[in-house]
Design an enzyme around this catalytic site. Structure first.
Site, PDB file in Angstrom:
ATOM      1  N   LYS A  64       0.813  -1.227   0.000  1.00  0.00           N
ATOM      2  CA  LYS A  64       0.000   0.000   0.000  1.00  0.00           C
ATOM      3  C   LYS A  64       0.848   1.280   0.000  1.00  0.00           C
ATOM      4  CE  LYS A  64      -3.944  -2.262   2.204  1.00  0.00           C
ATOM      5  NZ  LYS A  64      -4.998  -2.159   3.235  1.00  0.00           N
ATOM      6  N   TYR A 124     -12.501  -2.027  -3.533  1.00  0.00           N
ATOM      7  CA  TYR A 124     -13.004  -2.086  -2.152  1.00  0.00           C
ATOM      8  C   TYR A 124     -14.528  -1.936  -2.078  1.00  0.00           C
ATOM      9  CZ  TYR A 124      -8.350  -2.252  -0.008  1.00  0.00           C
ATOM     10  OH  TYR A 124      -7.093  -2.646   0.416  1.00  0.00           O
ATOM     11  N   THR A 148      -5.299  -7.030  10.798  1.00  0.00           N
ATOM     12  CA  THR A 148      -5.596  -5.763  10.091  1.00  0.00           C
ATOM     13  C   THR A 148      -5.109  -4.567  10.911  1.00  0.00           C
ATOM     14  OG1 THR A 148      -7.545  -6.793   9.131  1.00  0.00           O
ATOM     15  CG2 THR A 148      -7.453  -4.386   9.069  1.00  0.00           C
ATOM     16  N   ARG A 184       2.621  -6.290   9.277  1.00  0.00           N
ATOM     17  CA  ARG A 184       1.878  -5.161   9.849  1.00  0.00           C
ATOM     18  C   ARG A 184       2.432  -4.741  11.213  1.00  0.00           C
ATOM     19  NH1 ARG A 184      -3.862  -7.434   7.634  1.00  0.00           N
ATOM     20  NH2 ARG A 184      -4.023  -6.148   5.765  1.00  0.00           N
ATOM     21  N   ASN A 194      -2.113   0.205   6.689  1.00  0.00           N
ATOM     22  CA  ASN A 194      -1.589  -1.040   7.279  1.00  0.00           C
ATOM     23  C   ASN A 194      -0.680  -1.813   6.318  1.00  0.00           C
ATOM     24  OD1 ASN A 194      -3.587  -1.914   5.598  1.00  0.00           O
ATOM     25  ND2 ASN A 194      -4.677  -3.137   7.107  1.00  0.00           N
ATOM     26  N   HIS A 244      -2.280  -5.548   1.668  1.00  0.00           N
ATOM     27  CA  HIS A 244      -3.570  -6.228   1.554  1.00  0.00           C
ATOM     28  C   HIS A 244      -3.295  -7.645   1.066  1.00  0.00           C
ATOM     29  CE1 HIS A 244      -7.634  -7.296   0.181  1.00  0.00           C
ATOM     30  NE2 HIS A 244      -7.016  -7.782  -0.890  1.00  0.00           N
ATOM     31  N   GLU A 279      -9.745 -10.924  -7.495  1.00  0.00           N
ATOM     32  CA  GLU A 279      -8.889  -9.745  -7.356  1.00  0.00           C
ATOM     33  C   GLU A 279      -7.763  -9.758  -8.391  1.00  0.00           C
ATOM     34  OE1 GLU A 279      -9.804  -9.229  -2.564  1.00  0.00           O
ATOM     35  OE2 GLU A 279      -7.788  -9.767  -3.179  1.00  0.00           O
TER      36      GLU A 279
HETATM   37  P1  CMP Z   1      -7.392  -4.527   3.812  1.00  0.00           P
HETATM   38  O1  CMP Z   1      -6.934  -5.857   4.264  1.00  0.00           O
HETATM   39  O2  CMP Z   1      -6.872  -4.014   2.519  1.00  0.00           O
HETATM   40  O3  CMP Z   1      -9.001  -4.538   3.754  1.00  0.00           O
HETATM   41  C1  CMP Z   1      -9.782  -3.395   3.924  1.00  0.00           C
HETATM   42  C2  CMP Z   1      -8.984  -2.219   4.382  1.00  0.00           C
HETATM   43  O4  CMP Z   1      -9.735  -1.193   5.005  1.00  0.00           O
HETATM   44  C3  CMP Z   1      -8.012  -2.639   5.470  1.00  0.00           C
HETATM   45  O5  CMP Z   1      -7.014  -3.470   4.942  1.00  0.00           O
HETATM   46  C4  CMP Z   1      -7.580  -1.304   6.001  1.00  0.00           C
HETATM   47  O6  CMP Z   1      -6.651  -0.655   5.142  1.00  0.00           O
HETATM   48  C5  CMP Z   1      -8.897  -0.542   5.952  1.00  0.00           C
HETATM   49  N1  CMP Z   1      -9.597  -0.581   7.236  1.00  0.00           N
HETATM   50  C6  CMP Z   1     -10.125  -1.645   7.854  1.00  0.00           C
HETATM   51  N2  CMP Z   1     -10.693  -1.275   9.013  1.00  0.00           N
HETATM   52  C7  CMP Z   1     -10.525   0.058   9.128  1.00  0.00           C
HETATM   53  C8  CMP Z   1     -10.901   1.028  10.089  1.00  0.00           C
HETATM   54  N3  CMP Z   1     -11.577   0.691  11.187  1.00  0.00           N
HETATM   55  N4  CMP Z   1     -10.563   2.300   9.867  1.00  0.00           N
HETATM   56  C9  CMP Z   1      -9.889   2.647   8.748  1.00  0.00           C
HETATM   57  N5  CMP Z   1      -9.513   1.773   7.791  1.00  0.00           N
HETATM   58  C10 CMP Z   1      -9.825   0.488   7.973  1.00  0.00           C
END
Ligand code: CMP
Length: 186
Positions: A49, A89, A131, A142, A152, A155, A166
């Site tokens: 990311k 997303y 996450t 992470r 984070n 993905h 995907e």
């Molecule tokens: P990812 O695994 O790419 O899947 C969805 C993404 O949304 C996640 O990683 C984070 O980057 C983001 N995400 C998930 N939960 C939150 C949250 N509570 N606040 C902000 N971003 C989030």
């Protein structure tokens, strides 16, 4: 030793392309484990990311991926437009963080990848960690690199079915042509 031939269940579009399979039957999609048994390979989709590319962490993250025994079989550095992030997303559309997530994912370059290996989906999720980096285990990507629950660093697909979707969504015909699998590496 018997080789099992798996019929490819990928979409015909992807199966018939040069990209990720090269051929319709997945004879090359098995490999030898240390015990000498033939194991089914799996693929997962990964994104490095913008928070990670900004801090020049692509190599460090790839080292974690490869260190876990996953092979990076396709990789491309791109910058997403709003429409790309929204589409990718879309499953989170109703979430309060959706708009901010789209803004973040378009804030800088990302590296999209296809990772391959035994149990690639589950294995990569282990390597990534939770996450929220605050909940991630020591040694995970992470825990070591993520800035926040949103930024984070990586993905990874949450199921083999979503991995296929995907990969198909993110690697277009142009990439597929230039990304030939070399089965002699396996
Ligand atoms: P990812 O695994 O790419 O899947 C969805 C993404 O949304 C996640 O990683 C984070 O980057 C983001 N995400 C998930 N939960 C939150 C949250 N509570 N606040 C902000 N971003 C989030």
């Amino acid at each position: 030793r018997r080789h099992t031939r798996f019929k490819c269940d990928w979409s015909s579009d992807v199966c018939s392309s040069d990209l990720l399979l090269g051929r319709r039957y997945m004879a090359a999609q098995s490999f030898s484990s240390p015990q000498g048994k033939f194991m089914a390979k799996e693929r997962t989709f990964s994104i490095i990311k913008p928070d990670a590319t900004r801090r020049n962490l692509t190599g460090a993250i790839n080292a974690k991926i490869e260190g876990a025994g996953l092979r990076i079989v396709a990789q491309r550095r791109v910058k997403w437009k709003q429409a790309d992030a929204k589409k990718f997303y879309a499953v989170h559309k109703a979430r309060p963080f959706y708009k901010d997530l789209v803004k973040f994912m378009t804030s800088g370059p990302i590296v999209i990848q296809v990772l391959e290996g035994e149990n690639a989906v589950a294995k990569y999720r282990q390597v990534m960690g939770a996450t929220n980096p605050a909940n991630a285990e020591a040694g995970t990507i992470r825990k070591e690199f993520a800035e926040s629950i949103k930024a984070n660093s990586v993905h990874g697909s949450d199921s083999p079915e979503n991995a296929k979707k995907e990969i198909k969504m993110c690697f277009k015909a142009k990439d597929r042509k230039s990304t030939r699998l070399n089965s002699s590496h396996t």
